[in-house]
Design a protein around this motif. Structure first.
Motif, mmCIF file in Angstrom:
data_model
loop_
_atom_site.group_PDB
_atom_site.id
_atom_site.type_symbol
_atom_site.label_atom_id
_atom_site.label_comp_id
_atom_site.label_asym_id
_atom_site.label_seq_id
_atom_site.Cartn_x
_atom_site.Cartn_y
_atom_site.Cartn_z
ATOM 1 N N ASN A 116 48.496 30.560 5.249
ATOM 2 C CA ASN A 116 48.381 29.114 4.971
ATOM 3 C C ASN A 116 48.572 28.401 6.393
ATOM 4 O OD1 ASN A 116 51.314 28.939 5.573
ATOM 5 N ND2 ASN A 116 51.558 29.906 3.740
ATOM 6 N N ILE A 117 48.341 27.018 6.187
ATOM 7 C CA ILE A 117 48.449 26.324 7.781
ATOM 8 C C ILE A 117 49.448 26.611 8.525
ATOM 9 C CG2 ILE A 117 48.456 24.064 8.661
ATOM 10 C CD1 ILE A 117 46.794 23.133 6.551
ATOM 11 N N GLY A 145 44.813 23.713 11.526
ATOM 12 C CA GLY A 145 45.573 24.885 10.983
ATOM 13 C C GLY A 145 44.573 25.898 10.169
ATOM 14 N N LYS A 146 43.197 25.564 10.279
ATOM 15 C CA LYS A 146 42.336 26.190 9.856
ATOM 16 C C LYS A 146 41.503 27.464 10.698
ATOM 17 C CE LYS A 146 41.301 22.439 6.615
ATOM 18 N NZ LYS A 146 40.243 21.692 6.247
ATOM 19 N N TRP A 147 41.556 27.100 11.816
ATOM 20 C CA TRP A 147 41.102 27.840 13.064
ATOM 21 C C TRP A 147 41.635 27.438 14.257
ATOM 22 C CZ3 TRP A 147 34.924 28.561 14.249
ATOM 23 C CH2 TRP A 147 34.895 29.531 15.638
ATOM 24 N N ILE A 148 42.445 28.357 14.611
ATOM 25 C CA ILE A 148 43.160 27.846 16.183
ATOM 26 C C ILE A 148 42.564 28.768 17.132
ATOM 27 C CG2 ILE A 148 45.296 27.695 17.214
ATOM 28 C CD1 ILE A 148 46.678 27.269 14.841
ATOM 29 N N PHE A 166 42.948 32.336 12.171
ATOM 30 C CA PHE A 166 42.010 31.668 11.000
ATOM 31 C C PHE A 166 42.887 31.794 9.704
ATOM 32 C CE2 PHE A 166 38.444 33.403 13.315
ATOM 33 C CZ PHE A 166 37.457 32.309 13.158
ATOM 34 N N ASP A 167 42.635 30.605 8.755
ATOM 35 C CA ASP A 167 42.976 30.868 7.260
ATOM 36 C C ASP A 167 41.806 31.683 6.677
ATOM 37 O OD1 ASP A 167 40.711 29.068 6.638
ATOM 38 O OD2 ASP A 167 41.905 27.496 6.279
ATOM 39 N N SER A 168 42.103 32.297 5.674
ATOM 40 C CA SER A 168 41.133 33.281 5.032
ATOM 41 C C SER A 168 39.899 32.832 4.709
ATOM 42 C CB SER A 168 41.721 33.771 3.760
ATOM 43 O OG SER A 168 43.076 34.372 4.028
ATOM 44 N N GLU A 169 39.794 31.448 4.287
ATOM 45 C CA GLU A 169 38.464 30.757 4.034
ATOM 46 C C GLU A 169 37.757 30.470 5.190
ATOM 47 O OE1 GLU A 169 36.791 26.610 2.490
ATOM 48 O OE2 GLU A 169 38.775 27.447 1.594
#
Length: 119
Positions: free
Chosen positions: A48-49, A79-82, A94-97
């Motif tokens: 998660n984020i 917080g989706k791709w840092i 990354f988050d999983s998606e």
């Protein structure tokens, strides 16, 4: 890039920092022979984020204490791709998606996937 042993040590510290915060599916790709961007890409996922941000925070803290400053950070707020650019290594959290969507392992498949236990 810097001395490959320094880069390797930075990559090892980053992997340990990610694993310490329960980062998932941590991969290290040696791109030193195919790119001038960096020597290593380290890719990890969070659930998660909050975890994605905590993973990035821990990498910055661990490497910062060792004297390696972050040259650039992108994507922290979402917080989706840092992306954490340390010059010789680049850490992608990354988050999983988004990890599935961007599939950096496929894009950088010409690099060498490194077993992180051998760093």
């Amino acid at each position: 890039m810097a001395d490959i042993e320094i880069s390797k040590n930075m990559a090892k510290m980053a992997v340990e920092a990610l694993e310490d915060r329960k980062g998932e599916d941590v991969h290290v790709i040696d791109i030193s022979e195919i790119s001038t961007l960096a020597d290593y890409f380290i890719i990890a996922s969070g659930t998660n984020i909050n975890q994605v941000q905590a993973l990035a925070d821990n990498v910055q803290e661990v490497l910062g204490r060792a004297g390696f400053d972050t040259k650039n950070v992108e994507g922290y707020e979402s917080g989706k791709w840092i992306l954490l650019d340390f010059g010789d290594i680049i850490v992608h959290v990354f988050d999983s998606e988004n990890r599935l969507f961007y599939d950096l392992e496929r894009i950088w498949r010409d690099g060498k996937l490194i077993d992180s236990s051998t760093l």
